[in-house]
Design an enzyme around this catalytic site. Structure first.
Site, PDB file in Angstrom:
ATOM      1  N   GLU A 327     -13.507  24.449  53.970  1.00  0.00           N
ATOM      2  CA  GLU A 327     -14.670  24.436  54.851  1.00  0.00           C
ATOM      3  C   GLU A 327     -15.284  23.045  54.862  1.00  0.00           C
ATOM      4  O   GLU A 327     -15.579  22.479  53.803  1.00  0.00           O
ATOM      5  CB  GLU A 327     -15.732  25.434  54.378  1.00  0.00           C
ATOM      6  CG  GLU A 327     -15.363  26.885  54.573  1.00  0.00           C
ATOM      7  CD  GLU A 327     -16.530  27.813  54.275  1.00  0.00           C
ATOM      8  OE1 GLU A 327     -16.595  28.886  54.892  1.00  0.00           O
ATOM      9  OE2 GLU A 327     -17.381  27.478  53.423  1.00  0.00           O
ATOM     10  N   CYS A 328     -15.485  22.481  56.033  1.00  0.00           N
ATOM     11  CA  CYS A 328     -16.170  21.206  56.219  1.00  0.00           C
ATOM     12  C   CYS A 328     -15.556  20.122  55.328  1.00  0.00           C
ATOM     13  O   CYS A 328     -14.455  19.655  55.601  1.00  0.00           O
ATOM     14  CB  CYS A 328     -17.666  21.366  55.973  1.00  0.00           C
ATOM     15  SG  CYS A 328     -18.665  20.041  56.683  1.00  0.00           S
ATOM     16  N   GLY A 329     -16.217  19.729  54.237  1.00  0.00           N
ATOM     17  CA  GLY A 329     -15.647  18.712  53.371  1.00  0.00           C
ATOM     18  C   GLY A 329     -14.301  19.112  52.807  1.00  0.00           C
ATOM     19  O   GLY A 329     -13.393  18.289  52.674  1.00  0.00           O
TER      20      GLY A 329
END
Length: 436
Positions: A327-329
């Site tokens: 997720e994201c990073g």
């Protein structure tokens, strides 16, 4: 019977909600009360501070992403506590243009649903009696939202305070406290908001300082007495499906953004959490059947991640036979490369073709609704996911098949579709809940 609660809200961001919420949670805890903290909206950072202040996990209550019964289920974490204490987000009535599962994401939605009265924190810099007109307008704007009173913040002098109190008396609003303008108590900030709680070496001392400030300048007894609860909504399941039975979960300063209700939901469903640290060059545990890389601040640790050979090789081996999601990073780390703010390019895991850059900063912020084009850990193709995106990375390349069709809260199509390749998937949004 529902637990009595209070919501700490404000007319706008930056008014001092976090200071009051943290100080009140810690001060009441020091008095021997059990305080269950909550955070309205999708914020990732404030809950970590509230958890530390209250000594209990803080859960997000989100009226855009969550149905009323799901919010009620999470509010049930306050059972047995002396007080439920929720920190609002932005201004009291601020939300998105189009309603979601329960409302627009506004703090007022949570107040109306759960019946917890609101304490307004007012930044009174540059005004006196006019602050009462603002507070009175907020108190009357939505009949289902009850404002119990105010805390005055950044008061310049005793004369200033007297004028403010006179205005509030005329408006019929209780004043629970007045905080002075000049105070050394402050939480440092970073580009995604506040610095994470775990990164502050003086965290406990800071929280004690904030508690002392609130204890000296606020009427704690009156605040506790103002708490109340409305009729409890019917409780429903939170729709949190664990991605596997044994989850290898990256957990360190670079991988720290995971909503507490997600982790609690996984555990409640019987999943075993196996934490590991990429920054310590640890590979995913072999005993796991799925690997999950949360978001965080990978751009601040890109060089360390790129040099973590055991982690990267172990992740690649893991992905050859078992599902991996970021997720994201975490999504960025699964990609081919990450360009940091200085323009330096760092090779990542290469399990996806994604290339991201912080040298070309652009804010991506808001709710996301995603319809999965293919399965991802814990969810089948066609599942509708609700989440939130907040980062400053630009996409330089996203060549793999899209993970989902993604729209924002207005229904606009988003180019940040996520990616999938083999057993690997990733998205820029942080999952909050799912319909299937």
């Amino acid at each position: 019977m529902s637990t009595r609660g209070l919501i700490i809200a404000a007319p706008a961001s930056g008014s001092g909600k976090t200071t009051v919420a943290l100080g009140l949670a810690r001060a009441l805890r020091q008095r021997g009360l059990t305080v269950q903290p909550f955070k309205s909206g999708p914020d990732y950072i404030d809950p970590t501070f509230l958890t530390a202040a209250a000594g209990r996990d803080c859960f997000n209550l989100d009226s855009w992403a969550m149905k009323p019964g799901q919010i009620a289920a999470l509010a049930g974490a306050a059972a047995g506590a002396d007080l439920a204490l929720a920190e609002g987000s932005m201004g009291l009535f601020d939300g998105v243009a189009l309603s979601g599962a329960t409302g627009t994401g506004a703090t007022a939605d949570i107040a109306a649903l759960l019946g917890w009265p609101v304490v307004l924190v007012l930044d009174v810099s540059g005004q006196a009696q006019t602050a009462a007109a603002v507070a009175q307008g907020l108190a009357r704007f939505r009949p289902a939202v009850r404002v119990a009173g105010v805390v005055l913040n950044r008061v310049a002098s005793p004369r200033h305070e007297a004028l403010l109190r006179a205005g509030m008396a005329e408006a019929g609003l209780a004043v629970f406290g007045a905080l002075p303008r000049n105070t050394a108590v402050a939480v440092p900030e970073r580009h995604l908001g506040l610095v994470q709680a775990a990164e502050l070496p003086r965290l406990e001392a800071l929280l004690d300082d904030v508690a002392r400030l609130i204890g000296q300048h606020c009427d704690l007894d009156a605040l506790v007495a103002a708490a109340s609860a409305g009729p409890a909504p019917a409780v429903a399941a939170m729709s949190v499906s664990p991605p596997g039975r044994r989850i290898a979960l990256a957990r360190d300063e670079a991988f720290s953004f995971l909503y507490p209700h997600m982790l609690a939901g996984w555990r409640a469903a019987g999943a075993e959490i196996l934490p590991f640290s990429p920054l310590a060059d640890e590979p995913p545990p072999e005993a796991a059947d799925v690997c999950w890389l949360p978001g965080g601040y990978p751009e601040l640790h890109a060089g360390v991640v790129a040099g973590a050979g055991h982690f990267l090789e172990g992740l690649r081996r893991f992905a050859a036979t078992r599902a991996v999601h970021g997720e994201c990073g975490g999504y960025m780390v699964l990609g081919a490369a990450l360009v940091d703010a200085s323009g330096a390019r760092h090779a990542m895991a290469g399990l996806l073709g994604l290339v991201t850059s912080f040298a070309q900063r652009r804010m991506h912020l808001g709710y996301r609704r995603a319809v999965l084009a293919a399965p991802m850990p814990g969810h089948v193709a066609g599942a509708v996911l609700a989440g939130h995106e907040f980062h400053y990375a630009s996409i330089l390349a996203q060549p793999d098949a899209p993970l989902a069709a993604v729209t924002d809260a207005t229904g606009a199509v988003m180019p940040e579709t996520g990616s999938r390749r083999g057993l690997v998937s990733g998205s820029f949004f942080h999952l909050i809940t799912a319909d299937a």
